[in-house]
Design a protein around this motif. Sequence first.
Motif, PDB file in Angstrom:
ATOM      1  N   SER A 103      -5.027   4.224  -4.820  1.00  0.00           N
ATOM      2  CA  SER A 103      -4.626   2.977  -4.188  1.00  0.00           C
ATOM      3  C   SER A 103      -5.856   2.145  -3.868  1.00  0.00           C
ATOM      4  O   SER A 103      -6.937   2.359  -4.432  1.00  0.00           O
ATOM      5  CB  SER A 103      -3.821   3.279  -2.921  1.00  0.00           C
ATOM      6  OG  SER A 103      -3.232   2.097  -2.404  1.00  0.00           O
ATOM      7  N   TYR A 110      10.738   1.146  -3.995  1.00  0.00           N
ATOM      8  CA  TYR A 110      10.499   0.964  -2.562  1.00  0.00           C
ATOM      9  C   TYR A 110      11.787   0.558  -1.858  1.00  0.00           C
ATOM     10  O   TYR A 110      12.102   1.058  -0.771  1.00  0.00           O
ATOM     11  CB  TYR A 110       9.417  -0.092  -2.349  1.00  0.00           C
ATOM     12  CG  TYR A 110       9.072  -0.327  -0.888  1.00  0.00           C
ATOM     13  CD1 TYR A 110       8.208   0.536  -0.224  1.00  0.00           C
ATOM     14  CD2 TYR A 110       9.630  -1.393  -0.182  1.00  0.00           C
ATOM     15  CE1 TYR A 110       7.891   0.337   1.121  1.00  0.00           C
ATOM     16  CE2 TYR A 110       9.323  -1.600   1.154  1.00  0.00           C
ATOM     17  CZ  TYR A 110       8.461  -0.731   1.794  1.00  0.00           C
ATOM     18  OH  TYR A 110       8.161  -0.928   3.120  1.00  0.00           O
ATOM     19  N   THR A 144      -0.657   3.015  -7.134  1.00  0.00           N
ATOM     20  CA  THR A 144       0.244   2.231  -6.297  1.00  0.00           C
ATOM     21  C   THR A 144       0.343   0.790  -6.792  1.00  0.00           C
ATOM     22  O   THR A 144      -0.420   0.342  -7.647  1.00  0.00           O
ATOM     23  CB  THR A 144      -0.258   2.211  -4.849  1.00  0.00           C
ATOM     24  OG1 THR A 144      -1.531   1.535  -4.814  1.00  0.00           O
ATOM     25  CG2 THR A 144      -0.402   3.610  -4.288  1.00  0.00           C
ATOM     26  N   SER A 156      -1.717   9.688  -4.675  1.00  0.00           N
ATOM     27  CA  SER A 156      -1.740   8.414  -5.397  1.00  0.00           C
ATOM     28  C   SER A 156      -3.123   7.776  -5.290  1.00  0.00           C
ATOM     29  O   SER A 156      -3.827   7.930  -4.281  1.00  0.00           O
ATOM     30  CB  SER A 156      -0.714   7.439  -4.800  1.00  0.00           C
ATOM     31  OG  SER A 156       0.598   7.914  -4.950  1.00  0.00           O
ATOM     32  N   ARG A 168       0.811  -1.228   0.000  1.00  0.00           N
ATOM     33  CA  ARG A 168       0.000   0.000   0.000  1.00  0.00           C
ATOM     34  C   ARG A 168       0.841   1.275   0.000  1.00  0.00           C
ATOM     35  O   ARG A 168       0.300   2.375   0.177  1.00  0.00           O
ATOM     36  CB  ARG A 168      -0.951  -0.005   1.211  1.00  0.00           C
ATOM     37  CG  ARG A 168      -1.995  -1.102   1.165  1.00  0.00           C
ATOM     38  CD  ARG A 168      -3.116  -0.862   2.171  1.00  0.00           C
ATOM     39  NE  ARG A 168      -2.644  -0.804   3.541  1.00  0.00           N
ATOM     40  CZ  ARG A 168      -2.535  -1.865   4.343  1.00  0.00           C
ATOM     41  NH1 ARG A 168      -2.880  -3.061   3.894  1.00  0.00           N
ATOM     42  NH2 ARG A 168      -2.092  -1.730   5.577  1.00  0.00           N
ATOM     43  N   TRP A 169       2.138   1.156  -0.247  1.00  0.00           N
ATOM     44  CA  TRP A 169       3.037   2.320  -0.251  1.00  0.00           C
ATOM     45  C   TRP A 169       2.611   3.321  -1.315  1.00  0.00           C
ATOM     46  O   TRP A 169       2.367   2.966  -2.473  1.00  0.00           O
ATOM     47  CB  TRP A 169       4.462   1.844  -0.503  1.00  0.00           C
ATOM     48  CG  TRP A 169       5.493   2.934  -0.600  1.00  0.00           C
ATOM     49  CD1 TRP A 169       5.765   3.903   0.308  1.00  0.00           C
ATOM     50  CD2 TRP A 169       6.422   3.122  -1.685  1.00  0.00           C
ATOM     51  NE1 TRP A 169       6.806   4.700  -0.127  1.00  0.00           N
ATOM     52  CE2 TRP A 169       7.229   4.233  -1.351  1.00  0.00           C
ATOM     53  CE3 TRP A 169       6.655   2.446  -2.882  1.00  0.00           C
ATOM     54  CZ2 TRP A 169       8.238   4.702  -2.196  1.00  0.00           C
ATOM     55  CZ3 TRP A 169       7.657   2.906  -3.728  1.00  0.00           C
ATOM     56  CH2 TRP A 169       8.438   4.019  -3.377  1.00  0.00           C
ATOM     57  N   GLU A 170       2.535   4.600  -0.914  1.00  0.00           N
ATOM     58  CA  GLU A 170       2.192   5.677  -1.842  1.00  0.00           C
ATOM     59  C   GLU A 170       3.427   6.549  -2.039  1.00  0.00           C
ATOM     60  O   GLU A 170       3.726   7.413  -1.209  1.00  0.00           O
ATOM     61  CB  GLU A 170       1.009   6.496  -1.304  1.00  0.00           C
ATOM     62  CG  GLU A 170      -0.258   5.671  -1.153  1.00  0.00           C
ATOM     63  CD  GLU A 170      -1.488   6.506  -0.822  1.00  0.00           C
ATOM     64  OE1 GLU A 170      -1.472   7.737  -1.095  1.00  0.00           O
ATOM     65  OE2 GLU A 170      -2.466   5.936  -0.303  1.00  0.00           O
ATOM     66  N   LEU A 179       8.164  -0.460  -9.189  1.00  0.00           N
ATOM     67  CA  LEU A 179       7.748   0.034  -7.883  1.00  0.00           C
ATOM     68  C   LEU A 179       8.462  -0.706  -6.755  1.00  0.00           C
ATOM     69  O   LEU A 179       8.811  -0.099  -5.726  1.00  0.00           O
ATOM     70  CB  LEU A 179       6.229  -0.104  -7.733  1.00  0.00           C
ATOM     71  CG  LEU A 179       5.402   0.953  -8.457  1.00  0.00           C
ATOM     72  CD1 LEU A 179       3.933   0.573  -8.461  1.00  0.00           C
ATOM     73  CD2 LEU A 179       5.592   2.317  -7.802  1.00  0.00           C
TER      74      LEU A 179
END
Length: 208
Positions: free
Chosen positions: A58, A201, A96, A56, A49-51, A197
Motif C-alpha cells: 500500500s 469494499y 491496494t 497487502s 488505504r483499505w487492505e 476494489l
Amino acid sequence: MNTPARLVPLLKQFDQARERLTDRLTGPFVDSGNGTEVAVPSLTDEEYRWEPVPDSWSVRLHSAGPGPGATLLTGAGDWGRDTAPFPHPSPPPFTTLAWRLSHLSELLALRADHTAGNHSLTRADHRVAGDAAGALADFEASAAAWRAALLGADDTALDTVGYSSYPYGSDPEDPFVDVVWWVNQELLHHGAEIALLRDLYRARGHGA
C-alpha cells in the motif's frame, strides 16, 4: 499542430478511460457502459488505504517503514509506496487501491516529463498522497500532463524510437506510438482493478 490521424483513436480511448475512472472514484454517478448512470460514493481515506487481505502492499508513512515483503517506500513527501528492487516477489503481493492509483499517477507524470518535460524526474521525486483527495488531485494533474505531452507529438514523433526516455520501462527502445498504446493499457487494466476494489469494499462483511 494537427493531431496525427493514428493518434486520434488512442487519444479518444485515453480520454474515455480517464473519465470513467475519475467518475468511478468521485461519483456521484458513473456510466455503466450502456449509458445507464450508476450511483457511486466519492472515495474516502478509509477506502483508499483499505487492505482487503493480509500483507497487502500500500502507501504508508515513511516514518512507519515499508509493509510486509517490501524493502522500501518510494516517493517524495511524508508518504511512500511499498516496493522492492528487481527481482520482485513471486507471486506478486496484493496491492491496494492506494497503491494502484499512486502507480498510475506516477507513470503518467514521469512519462510526461520524459516526453515533453525536463527528462529528469525519478520515482523518488514523485509525491505519494496519503489521502484520497490528494490522490485524486495527483491523478488528474498527471493525466493532464500526459495528455498535453501527447498533443505535442506529430507523425515523426510517433515513429521515433526513444521519443519518451522514461527509464522504468522499454520506452527508450520503442517507437512512441507503442508507448502511447501501452499507457492506455495501463490505464484500462488498473482502472478495472480499482473499480473491482471499490465493489469489494462496498460488499465487505456481506459474505457467507
